[in-house]
Design a protein around this motif. Structure first.
Motif, PDB file in Angstrom:
ATOM      1  N   GLN A 131       0.807  -1.214   0.000  1.00  9.98           N
ATOM      2  CA  GLN A 131       0.000   0.000   0.000  1.00  9.98           C
ATOM      3  C   GLN A 131       0.843   1.268   0.000  1.00  9.98           C
ATOM      4  O   GLN A 131       0.341   2.357  -0.280  1.00  9.98           O
ATOM      5  CB  GLN A 131      -0.908   0.018   1.218  1.00  9.98           C
ATOM      6  N   GLY A 132       2.113   1.138   0.339  1.00  5.10           N
ATOM      7  CA  GLY A 132       3.010   2.288   0.330  1.00  5.10           C
ATOM      8  C   GLY A 132       3.194   2.908   1.702  1.00  5.10           C
ATOM      9  O   GLY A 132       2.343   2.792   2.585  1.00  5.10           O
ATOM     10  N   THR A 133       4.328   3.572   1.864  1.00  4.66           N
ATOM     11  CA  THR A 133       4.621   4.301   3.091  1.00  4.66           C
ATOM     12  C   THR A 133       5.231   5.650   2.712  1.00  4.66           C
ATOM     13  O   THR A 133       6.077   5.731   1.819  1.00  4.66           O
ATOM     14  CB  THR A 133       5.567   3.491   4.009  1.00  4.66           C
ATOM     15  N   GLN A 134       4.781   6.701   3.382  1.00  7.82           N
ATOM     16  CA  GLN A 134       5.203   8.055   3.024  1.00  7.82           C
ATOM     17  C   GLN A 134       6.564   8.381   3.635  1.00  7.82           C
ATOM     18  O   GLN A 134       6.790   8.171   4.834  1.00  7.82           O
ATOM     19  CB  GLN A 134       4.171   9.085   3.522  1.00  7.82           C
ATOM     20  N   VAL A 135       7.442   8.917   2.814  1.00  8.54           N
ATOM     21  CA  VAL A 135       8.727   9.436   3.261  1.00  8.54           C
ATOM     22  C   VAL A 135       8.785  10.906   2.889  1.00  8.54           C
ATOM     23  O   VAL A 135       8.596  11.265   1.718  1.00  8.54           O
ATOM     24  CB  VAL A 135       9.907   8.682   2.607  1.00  8.54           C
ATOM     25  N   THR A 136       9.006  11.747   3.873  1.00 13.49           N
ATOM     26  CA  THR A 136       9.104  13.179   3.643  1.00 13.49           C
ATOM     27  C   THR A 136      10.444  13.670   4.171  1.00 13.49           C
ATOM     28  O   THR A 136      10.768  13.460   5.342  1.00 13.49           O
ATOM     29  CB  THR A 136       7.963  13.939   4.335  1.00 13.49           C
ATOM     30  N   VAL A 137      11.202  14.332   3.308  1.00 14.39           N
ATOM     31  CA  VAL A 137      12.517  14.857   3.674  1.00 14.39           C
ATOM     32  C   VAL A 137      12.448  16.374   3.624  1.00 14.39           C
ATOM     33  O   VAL A 137      12.202  16.961   2.565  1.00 14.39           O
ATOM     34  CB  VAL A 137      13.609  14.335   2.738  1.00 14.39           C
ATOM     35  N   SER A 138      12.671  16.996   4.771  1.00 19.10           N
ATOM     36  CA  SER A 138      12.605  18.454   4.842  1.00 19.10           C
ATOM     37  C   SER A 138      13.986  19.060   4.619  1.00 19.10           C
ATOM     38  O   SER A 138      14.999  18.478   4.998  1.00 19.10           O
ATOM     39  CB  SER A 138      12.058  18.886   6.195  1.00 19.10           C
ATOM     40  N   SER A 139      13.983  20.251   4.043  1.00 18.38           N
ATOM     41  CA  SER A 139      15.274  20.907   3.745  1.00 18.38           C
ATOM     42  C   SER A 139      15.731  21.794   4.888  1.00 18.38           C
ATOM     43  O   SER A 139      15.008  22.031   5.835  1.00 18.38           O
ATOM     44  CB  SER A 139      15.142  21.732   2.471  1.00 18.38           C
TER      45      SER A 139
END
Length: 123
Positions: free
Chosen positions: A115-123
């Motif tokens: 189903q997917g997993t969210q990866v968020t990389v902040s700057s």
């Protein structure tokens, strides 16, 4: 049939690390596994792949040297270790599986998807 469940996503600062896991169940013997990702407004793209034995892997150029795919067949789990993360790595990450062969880099070559997993990389 193979069922896949991803975990390990989250929010991380640029330069940080995350390890994604993909737990497989069902008839998992002799499955080649892969990771794909889809960023907002973009098509899903190949990230990494590994053959059943774990002896051979392949990576997209964008992640080579930063990401490592591995598997533990005793736990029916595939991992994606992501280091030196960049904002452009932000995406939903999907695990995929198919029977047989070596490793595969195209979506249509995989039969089963998580189903997917969210990866968020902040700057």
């Amino acid at each position: 049939q193979v069922q896949l469940v991803e975990s390990g996503g989250g929010l991380v600062q640029a330069g940080g690390s995350l390890r994604l896991s993909c737990a497989a169940s069902g008839r998992t013997f002799s499955t080649a596994m892969g990771w794909f990702r889809q960023a907002p407004g973009k098509e899903r793209e190949f990230v990494a792949a590994i053959r059943w034995s774990g002896s051979s892997t392949n990576y997209a150029d964008a992640v080579k040297g930063r990401f490592t795919i591995s598997r533990d067949n005793t736990k029916n789990t595939v991992y994606l270790q992501m280091n030196s993360l960049k904002p452009e790595d932000t995406a939903v990450y999907y695990c995929a599986a198919r029977y047989g062969g070596s490793w595969f880099t195209r979506e249509h070559e995989y039969e089963y998807w998580g189903q997917g997993t969210q990866v968020t990389v902040s700057s």
